[in-house]
Enzyme design. Structure first.
Site, PDB file in Angstrom:
ATOM      1  N   GLU A  18      32.516  28.280  34.318  1.00  0.00           N
ATOM      2  CA  GLU A  18      31.989  27.362  35.329  1.00  0.00           C
ATOM      3  C   GLU A  18      30.785  26.582  34.815  1.00  0.00           C
ATOM      4  O   GLU A  18      30.556  25.433  35.212  1.00  0.00           O
ATOM      5  CB  GLU A  18      31.609  28.116  36.608  1.00  0.00           C
ATOM      6  CG  GLU A  18      32.793  28.595  37.426  1.00  0.00           C
ATOM      7  CD  GLU A  18      33.310  29.959  37.010  1.00  0.00           C
ATOM      8  OE1 GLU A  18      32.823  30.495  35.980  1.00  0.00           O
ATOM      9  OE2 GLU A  18      34.199  30.494  37.688  1.00  0.00           O
ATOM     10  N   PHE A  48      34.093  41.275  48.876  1.00  0.00           N
ATOM     11  CA  PHE A  48      34.421  41.044  47.470  1.00  0.00           C
ATOM     12  C   PHE A  48      34.122  39.593  47.084  1.00  0.00           C
ATOM     13  O   PHE A  48      34.551  38.671  47.773  1.00  0.00           O
ATOM     14  CB  PHE A  48      35.903  41.358  47.238  1.00  0.00           C
ATOM     15  CG  PHE A  48      36.352  41.077  45.830  1.00  0.00           C
ATOM     16  CD1 PHE A  48      35.821  41.788  44.762  1.00  0.00           C
ATOM     17  CD2 PHE A  48      37.282  40.087  45.568  1.00  0.00           C
ATOM     18  CE1 PHE A  48      36.218  41.521  43.464  1.00  0.00           C
ATOM     19  CE2 PHE A  48      37.687  39.814  44.270  1.00  0.00           C
ATOM     20  CZ  PHE A  48      37.158  40.536  43.211  1.00  0.00           C
ATOM     21  N   GLN A  49      33.397  39.425  46.016  1.00  0.00           N
ATOM     22  CA  GLN A  49      32.988  38.109  45.504  1.00  0.00           C
ATOM     23  C   GLN A  49      32.200  37.293  46.525  1.00  0.00           C
ATOM     24  O   GLN A  49      32.306  36.069  46.571  1.00  0.00           O
ATOM     25  CB  GLN A  49      34.201  37.319  44.982  1.00  0.00           C
ATOM     26  CG  GLN A  49      34.798  37.948  43.736  1.00  0.00           C
ATOM     27  CD  GLN A  49      35.756  37.050  42.992  1.00  0.00           C
ATOM     28  OE1 GLN A  49      36.431  36.224  43.585  1.00  0.00           O
ATOM     29  NE2 GLN A  49      35.843  37.224  41.682  1.00  0.00           N
ATOM     30  N   LYS A  72      36.919  30.596  52.854  1.00  0.00           N
ATOM     31  CA  LYS A  72      38.347  30.579  52.535  1.00  0.00           C
ATOM     32  C   LYS A  72      39.216  30.354  53.770  1.00  0.00           C
ATOM     33  O   LYS A  72      40.223  29.631  53.709  1.00  0.00           O
ATOM     34  CB  LYS A  72      38.729  31.894  51.860  1.00  0.00           C
ATOM     35  CG  LYS A  72      40.161  31.908  51.362  1.00  0.00           C
ATOM     36  CD  LYS A  72      40.476  33.179  50.609  1.00  0.00           C
ATOM     37  CE  LYS A  72      41.891  33.109  50.035  1.00  0.00           C
ATOM     38  NZ  LYS A  72      42.249  34.339  49.310  1.00  0.00           N
ATOM     39  N   MET A 109      13.191  25.471  17.599  1.00  0.00           N
ATOM     40  CA  MET A 109      11.937  25.172  18.279  1.00  0.00           C
ATOM     41  C   MET A 109      11.141  26.451  18.542  1.00  0.00           C
ATOM     42  O   MET A 109       9.917  26.461  18.440  1.00  0.00           O
ATOM     43  CB  MET A 109      12.208  24.418  19.593  1.00  0.00           C
ATOM     44  CG  MET A 109      10.974  23.796  20.211  1.00  0.00           C
ATOM     45  SD  MET A 109      10.161  22.595  19.131  1.00  0.00           S
ATOM     46  CE  MET A 109      10.865  21.056  19.701  1.00  0.00           C
TER      47      MET A 109
END
Lengths: 573, 173
Positions: free
Chosen positions: A62, A124-125, A174, A484
């Site tokens: 993602e 869940f999630q 959902k 750096m």
């Protein structure tokens, strides 16, 4: 046997997800960057069933999706669209959302959410993405019913792309995307609390004109606001008419032609000596669309002490935030520049002695690097890429030494060719951003100029190059170190190189080959010189592992805590 | 310096979180918050008392608040003639023998007894924070069992004095 067509798969009644896809089509979306998962299954199903023209780009993480969307947004000035699932899908976007917020990039980020029936039960999630993204979004929405979707999507695109652009998150449970939707809110949206000031107050522009007439040592500082406002051409007209020298922030590069005789180079921590001295000595500093970030200003006590400060910014909160402003102008930079040009007076003072002084300084204090007989330094490689492409390329970077060298040695002649993570300074940004740029501009040459550290953070997106055969050129300036970090440890931590020298790394050529991408390792200047042009002109993706000397540091430099007039490494050492 | 800032907001989920989160991020210390609905449907009003260092920080605060999409109006009431009130409920230890004494203390404050039990007594008082503090100080010797305060809520008076008269009307100077 019956062959199932898309039309057969379509349910009789539209779902919330169908309404969402229609809403995106109405916004003329042509590309979505995303990754499917449980909570967005209904949306991915609607995408599958839809006849819509737009393409979905499946990234391999993602974070890759959102950085690609940022790259897309930066070069098109249109919102990048991202779609990810709930929980980990959404939290993987957080870095990119924060990055877009800092660099004012328009994004519409669609996240799935667990069904409303289980929201708040640690399902869940499930992750509270509204809570998580509130401080790093321009605005966010959680859809409460499918009825709202068309209005919310319209609002989200409007908010993301107008005023000071920024990311907008739309969280979609959902059940709302899965369930039938019988009625939708098609009314035009109403945002009474959001009315950005686009046009300048003409009286404030008049004050600016008066100040320009009086100034003996005027200076224009360009920021990304000029790019967002499409003000580059007008800016050039004004600067040329008045003979006002121009410097730029990191993100403003390209707003004014980098090879123009009035351009002094970038200012700030690793800016040119002349730019920083010009800011210190000028008597009128005209900031067009920059936010006086600390990497630009250094210690504020020494910043533009002699100057009347005029600040054009679309975000009123930026004016006076860090630097006291005498002439505040709340406006879109493009609109303000147009008004300025309209009000321009006859016979402006030519600032000959000021310009002569600055040109003298440029001659005396050019950017420099050592070119040892053996091996290759990154600055040389960047300069060579610039010359090989004649500067005609979109360049993306991560953060760090290679970013600063790109900013120093690549002279951007046109706007919207420079894509870098400025405010947040995100490693792993450059390569996926380049994918977004290439998709947005298929005919342009896109070069991801990255370090070996940053590239390894998002290299899984090589899969996207392979799958789409996108001709992105990846140039890894490989110094086998986090350059750096290493530089700061050398300069300020007595050479204690704590975890910054990374000798163990993959064979990048073989890695590219694993994705069926051409990989080339270039170790000497001769190799580089003879092959780089051909490699960059290839119409296939290429990964170039350019081995550069580790010990090089970015100079000149304003040490932390000092004023920008106090630079070290101005002269070769 | 303490400032009273009121916000008119759209009553949407997350708006309080956005506003308080912003104050947290920009390091403004909130002394009190009160939130309630207004006469208009879907519009709420928040009243904050915040401690800010100087006028520049205050300007940042109001500008940043104003940027929030759901914030319709930001007003710094501190320099205006205002009506400001807070409500407090104070439960103290009390038996029959001290009730009348307590009654005589609270009377000048126009406070009311709202609950009595065998060993406690609860008082309700409204007014400016100073008045509430004063009453709490007076009741402290009896033993305070519990205090609940709403935080300040405020709006500007119907008639505003001329600029030169402002200081005497100001609440938090």
């Amino acid at each position: 046997m019956k062959v199932e067509t898309k039309a057969d798969a379509r349910p009789a009644v539209k779902t919330g997800a169908d309404v969402l896809i229609e809403s995106l089509v109405n916004q003329e979306v042509d590309t979505i960057f995303g990754y499917p998962g449980g909570a967005v299954l209904p949306i991915y199903d609607a995408l599958y069933r839809s006849d819509a023209e737009f393409q979905h780009i499946l990234t391999r993480h993602e974070q890759g999706a959102i950085h690609a969307a940022e790259g897309y947004a930066r070069v098109t000035r249109r919102p990048g669209v991202v779609l990810a699932t709930s929980g980990p899908g959404a939290t993987n976007l957080v870095t990119g959302i924060a990055d877009a917020m800092m660099d004012s990039l328009p994004l519409v980020v669609l996240t799935g959410q667990v069904a409303t029936t289980v929201t708040g039960t640690d399902a869940f999630q499930e992750a509270d993405i509204m809570g998580i993204t509130t401080p790093i979004t321009k605005h966010n929405y959680q859809v409460q019913s499918a009825y709202e979707i068309p209005r919310i999507i319209k609002e989200a695109f409007h908010i993301a792309s107008t005023g000071r652009p920024g990311p907008v998150v739309v969280d979609i449970p959902k059940d709302i995307s899965a369930n039938p939707c019988f009625d939708t809110d098609e009314a035009p949206f109403h945002l009474p609390g959001y009315q950005p000031t686009i046009n300048p107050n003409p009286l404030q522009i008049k004050k600016l004109c008066d100040a320009v007439q009086k100034a003996k040592k005027p200076l224009i500082l360009t920021g990304a606001g000029v790019l967002h406002g499409g003000g580059s051409d007008v800016l050039q007209d004004i600067a040329e008419a008045f003979q006002i020298p121009v410097t730029s922030t990191l993100l403003g590069l390209g707003a004014f032609p980098g090879d123009h005789e009035l351009f002094l180079g970038m200012a700030g921590m690793h800016g040119t000596y002349t730019s920083n001295m010009a800011i210190t000595e000028c008597d009128l500093l005209i900031n067009v669309g920059a936010r006086f970030d600390d990497r630009l200003t250094g210690n504020l006590e020494h910043f533009a002490k002699n100057a009347v400060v005029a600040h054009i910014d679309i975000d009123p909160a930026e004016i006076g935030k860090n630097v006291h402003t005498h002439i505040p102008i709340v406006s879109d930079a493009g609109a303000a520049l147009k008004e300025w040009k309209r009000q321009m007076k006859e016979g402006p003072d030519a600032h000959e002695s000021w310009l002569a002084e600055l040109h003298e300084s440029i001659k005396e204090n050019p950017l420099w690097f050592n070119n040892p007989p053996e091996g290759m330094v990154a600055q040389w490689a960047v300069k060579h890429i610039y010359e090989a492409t004649d500067g005609d390329a979109i360049v993306t970077t991560d953060v760090g030494q290679h970013q600063m060298w790109a900013a120093q040695y690549f002279q951007f002649k046109r706007p919207d060719r420079w894509v870098t993570s400025g405010g947040l300074g995100t490693m792993g940004f450059g390569f996926p951003a380049a994918i977004g740029c290439q998709l947005a501009k298929p005919d342009e040459k896109v070069i991801a100029l990255v370090g070996d550290g940053g590239f390894q953070m998002t290299l899984q997106e090589l899969s996207v190059l392979q799958e789409r055969n996108l001709p992105v050129k990846i140039v890894i300036l490989n110094n086998q170190a986090l350059g750096m970090v290493r530089q700061w440890q050398e300069e300020f931590y007595e050479e204690r190189y704590s975890e910054s020298l990374v000798a163990c790394q993959p064979d990048f050529v073989k890695l590219a080959e694993a994705y069926s991408i051409r990989g080339v390792k270039l170790e000497t200047r001769e190799e580089f010189e003879s092959s780089i042009k051909g490699l960059l002109e290839s119409d296939e993706p290429v990964l170039i592992d350019a081995r550069v000397i580790q010990q090089e540091n970015v100079f000149p430099m304003v040490p932390p805590g000092r004023g920008i007039n106090d630079m070290v490494g101005v002269k070769p050492r | 310096m303490k400032r009273i800032v009121t916000l008119v907001v759209q009553n949407r989920s997350g708006v309080l979180n956005r506003v308080t989160g912003l104050m947290h991020k920009r390091q403004f210390n909130i002394e009190s918050i009160s939130v309630g609905r207004t006469e208009q449907d879907g519009i709420s009003k928040m009243t904050f008392v915040v401690d800010v260092e100087d006028h520049r920080k205050l300007e940042q605060l109001t500008k940043q608040l104003h940027k929030q999409i759901d914030v319709l109006k930001v007003t710094d009431l501190s320099e205006k003639a205002i009506v400001a009130r807070e409500l407090a409920m104070i439960k103290i230890v009390s038996n029959a023998s001290v009730r009348s004494e307590v009654q005589s203390i609270i009377e000048p404050f126009r406070a009311d007894v709202i609950d009595i039990s065998r060993d406690s007594l609860s008082v309700q008082v409204t007014g400016k924070p100073e008045k509430i503090e004063a009453l709490i100080d007076l009741l402290r010797p009896y033993g305070i069992k519990d205090i609940a305060r709403t935080g300040l809520t405020a709006f500007s008076r119907g008639q505003q004095p001329q600029a030169s008269e402002l200081t005497q009307f100001s609440l938090l100077k």
